[in-house]
Design a protein around this motif. Sequence first.
Motif, PDB file in Angstrom:
ATOM      1  N   UNK A 209       9.611  20.029 -15.598  1.00  0.00           N
ATOM      2  CA  UNK A 209       9.469  19.249 -16.831  1.00  0.00           C
ATOM      3  C   UNK A 209      10.599  18.241 -16.993  1.00  0.00           C
ATOM      4  N   UNK A 210      11.809  18.639 -16.614  1.00  0.00           N
ATOM      5  CA  UNK A 210      12.964  17.750 -16.768  1.00  0.00           C
ATOM      6  C   UNK A 210      12.826  16.489 -15.923  1.00  0.00           C
ATOM      7  N   UNK A 211      12.113  16.594 -14.795  1.00  0.00           N
ATOM      8  CA  UNK A 211      12.010  15.452 -13.885  1.00  0.00           C
ATOM      9  C   UNK A 211      10.577  14.952 -13.720  1.00  0.00           C
ATOM     10  N   UNK A 212       9.723  15.375 -14.677  1.00  0.00           N
ATOM     11  CA  UNK A 212       8.335  14.893 -14.723  1.00  0.00           C
ATOM     12  C   UNK A 212       7.604  15.124 -13.391  1.00  0.00           C
ATOM     13  N   UNK A 213       7.813  16.323 -12.848  1.00  0.00           N
ATOM     14  CA  UNK A 213       7.113  16.730 -11.630  1.00  0.00           C
ATOM     15  C   UNK A 213       5.923  17.584 -12.037  1.00  0.00           C
ATOM     16  N   UNK A 214       4.756  17.204 -11.579  1.00  0.00           N
ATOM     17  CA  UNK A 214       3.533  17.856 -12.040  1.00  0.00           C
ATOM     18  C   UNK A 214       3.299  19.222 -11.413  1.00  0.00           C
ATOM     19  N   UNK A 215       3.803  19.435 -10.196  1.00  0.00           N
ATOM     20  CA  UNK A 215       3.400  20.626  -9.447  1.00  0.00           C
ATOM     21  C   UNK A 215       4.572  21.579  -9.247  1.00  0.00           C
ATOM     22  N   UNK A 216       4.338  22.855  -9.506  1.00  0.00           N
ATOM     23  CA  UNK A 216       5.291  23.918  -9.195  1.00  0.00           C
ATOM     24  C   UNK A 216       4.516  25.217  -9.030  1.00  0.00           C
ATOM     25  N   UNK A 217       5.108  26.187  -8.324  1.00  0.00           N
ATOM     26  CA  UNK A 217       4.394  27.437  -8.051  1.00  0.00           C
ATOM     27  C   UNK A 217       5.369  28.535  -7.664  1.00  0.00           C
ATOM     28  N   UNK A 218       4.986  29.766  -7.953  1.00  0.00           N
ATOM     29  CA  UNK A 218       5.723  30.936  -7.465  1.00  0.00           C
ATOM     30  C   UNK A 218       4.991  31.597  -6.293  1.00  0.00           C
ATOM     31  N   UNK A 219       3.894  30.998  -5.852  1.00  0.00           N
ATOM     32  CA  UNK A 219       3.063  31.556  -4.777  1.00  0.00           C
ATOM     33  C   UNK A 219       3.232  30.719  -3.519  1.00  0.00           C
TER      34      UNK A 219
ATOM     35  N   UNK B 246       6.897  10.439  -1.434  1.00  0.00           N
ATOM     36  CA  UNK B 246       6.913  11.908  -1.402  1.00  0.00           C
ATOM     37  C   UNK B 246       6.341  12.496  -2.683  1.00  0.00           C
ATOM     38  N   UNK B 247       5.516  13.513  -2.516  1.00  0.00           N
ATOM     39  CA  UNK B 247       4.886  14.219  -3.642  1.00  0.00           C
ATOM     40  C   UNK B 247       5.295  15.686  -3.551  1.00  0.00           C
ATOM     41  N   UNK B 248       6.349  16.089  -4.276  1.00  0.00           N
ATOM     42  CA  UNK B 248       6.868  17.453  -4.127  1.00  0.00           C
ATOM     43  C   UNK B 248       6.109  18.472  -4.962  1.00  0.00           C
ATOM     44  N   UNK B 249       6.052  19.699  -4.446  1.00  0.00           N
ATOM     45  CA  UNK B 249       5.685  20.857  -5.255  1.00  0.00           C
ATOM     46  C   UNK B 249       6.866  21.814  -5.180  1.00  0.00           C
ATOM     47  N   UNK B 250       7.388  22.198  -6.332  1.00  0.00           N
ATOM     48  CA  UNK B 250       8.568  23.060  -6.412  1.00  0.00           C
ATOM     49  C   UNK B 250       8.140  24.518  -6.322  1.00  0.00           C
TER      50      UNK B 250
ATOM     51  N   UNK C 146       0.845  -1.192   0.000  1.00  0.00           N
ATOM     52  CA  UNK C 146       0.000   0.000   0.000  1.00  0.00           C
ATOM     53  C   UNK C 146       0.885   1.248   0.000  1.00  0.00           C
ATOM     54  N   UNK C 147       0.563   2.193  -0.893  1.00  0.00           N
ATOM     55  CA  UNK C 147       1.312   3.432  -0.986  1.00  0.00           C
ATOM     56  C   UNK C 147       0.607   4.542  -0.218  1.00  0.00           C
ATOM     57  N   UNK C 148       1.408   5.341   0.478  1.00  0.00           N
ATOM     58  CA  UNK C 148       0.884   6.455   1.258  1.00  0.00           C
ATOM     59  C   UNK C 148       1.590   7.732   0.820  1.00  0.00           C
ATOM     60  N   UNK C 149       0.827   8.715   0.398  1.00  0.00           N
ATOM     61  CA  UNK C 149       1.399   9.963  -0.108  1.00  0.00           C
ATOM     62  C   UNK C 149       1.750  10.903   1.030  1.00  0.00           C
ATOM     63  N   UNK C 150       2.843  11.678   0.833  1.00  0.00           N
ATOM     64  CA  UNK C 150       3.152  12.789   1.729  1.00  0.00           C
ATOM     65  C   UNK C 150       3.600  13.977   0.877  1.00  0.00           C
ATOM     66  N   UNK C 151       2.901  15.095   1.023  1.00  0.00           N
ATOM     67  CA  UNK C 151       3.184  16.280   0.218  1.00  0.00           C
ATOM     68  C   UNK C 151       4.290  17.121   0.824  1.00  0.00           C
ATOM     69  N   UNK C 152       5.229  17.563  -0.016  1.00  0.00           N
ATOM     70  CA  UNK C 152       6.384  18.342   0.432  1.00  0.00           C
ATOM     71  C   UNK C 152       6.500  19.616  -0.392  1.00  0.00           C
ATOM     72  N   UNK C 153       6.478  20.752   0.280  1.00  0.00           N
ATOM     73  CA  UNK C 153       6.730  22.041  -0.370  1.00  0.00           C
ATOM     74  C   UNK C 153       8.244  22.242  -0.384  1.00  0.00           C
TER      75      UNK C 153
END
Length: 386
Positions: free
Chosen positions: A63-73, A46-50, A2-9
């Motif tokens: 895009x280079x590392x196929x990461x879906x989430x990024x933000x300047x906010x 781990x589920x990162x947002x850059x 079973x996989x468990x997600x953890x979000x990381x800013x």
Amino acid sequence: MIQRRIGIIMNGVTGRMGTNQHLIRSIMAIRQQGGVALPNGEALIPDPILVGRNEHKLRALAEAHKIERWSTDLAACLANPNDSIYFDAQSTTLRAENVKAAIQAGKHIYCEKPIATNTSTALELAHLAQQAGVKHGVVQDKLFLPGLQKLKRVIDSGFFGRILSVRGEFGYWVFEGDWQEAQRPSWNYRKEEGGGIIVDMLCHWEYVLHNLFGPVKAVSCLGATHIPERIDEQGNPYACTADDAAYSTFELEGGIIAHFNSSWCVRVYRDELLTIQVDGTHGSARAGLRECKVQSRVNTPKAIWNPDIPNPIDFYASWMDVPDNTTFENGFKAQWELFLKHVVCDTPFPWTLVAGARGVQLAELGLRSWQERRWLDVPAIPTELE
């Protein structure tokens, strides 16, 4: 499993260290291996947002590392309850305010060192995190180097007898940027931007000494700006306002004397970019980034000073390698895995923001020692702050 997600800013990972060590070799490597195995049989993914200030760099990195989430906010990211960890790898001058905001948002905190530009702010961050009841940690990567893990094994075995002294040599030649491109960013050499090798490296030496040999009781430090002018990333000359070398002596609890030379103006004539020699009554060791060698007292040759004849002793011959005996992970990745388990499973993680504050304190005292040209005592910082 079973996989468990953890979000990381992840704030500030477009820089060299943030991209290579924390994103690629840690978080992405953990994802590629299928996550961190938890005691209950789950895999923590781990589920990162850059996050950062440069939209172009963030998009390209994602895009280079196929990461879906990024933000300047950042504020919007901190408001998202689905991301529970805030990681900071920005330049030191930007760190404190964003860490404070993350603590106020209830995020667990993991950040690069130095955690602040001064001791009072570093202690404030640790105090705020303790008050908020969030988990918190600071990167102390050199403890996870294969060479230092082997050295720790030697220490724990009692091999040294009574440890007398520790000698560290760190550094390499950083090109000035004129005829060869510099290996380090120009802000490293500007005091007003948080640069300087004392601020950078004394934070490292504090946790290395504290964890391997004992707390630092006093410091004497001499800094220098050996190269007064360098060339920046745009090809323009600039004045270096920060120190590029530090010659530091530390008195440790228990009477051990440690001396570390740290320099970006030294040409390497040693096995590795970092070497640490430990001398004790029963034996000595020489550790680097990956290797560690030991010499016991029964293997110590009897040297006699006689400059009138060629040296008859091969001083290297009686040193023995400490074997690997295990597979060593990337140090940044290994500590990330421990912190993620700490957040989710409440497993021990001793390298808190309080430990980070000790590093800032030693760096600040090192700068003051240089300015005042004298020894300074290092006041103890309690683990739990009032």
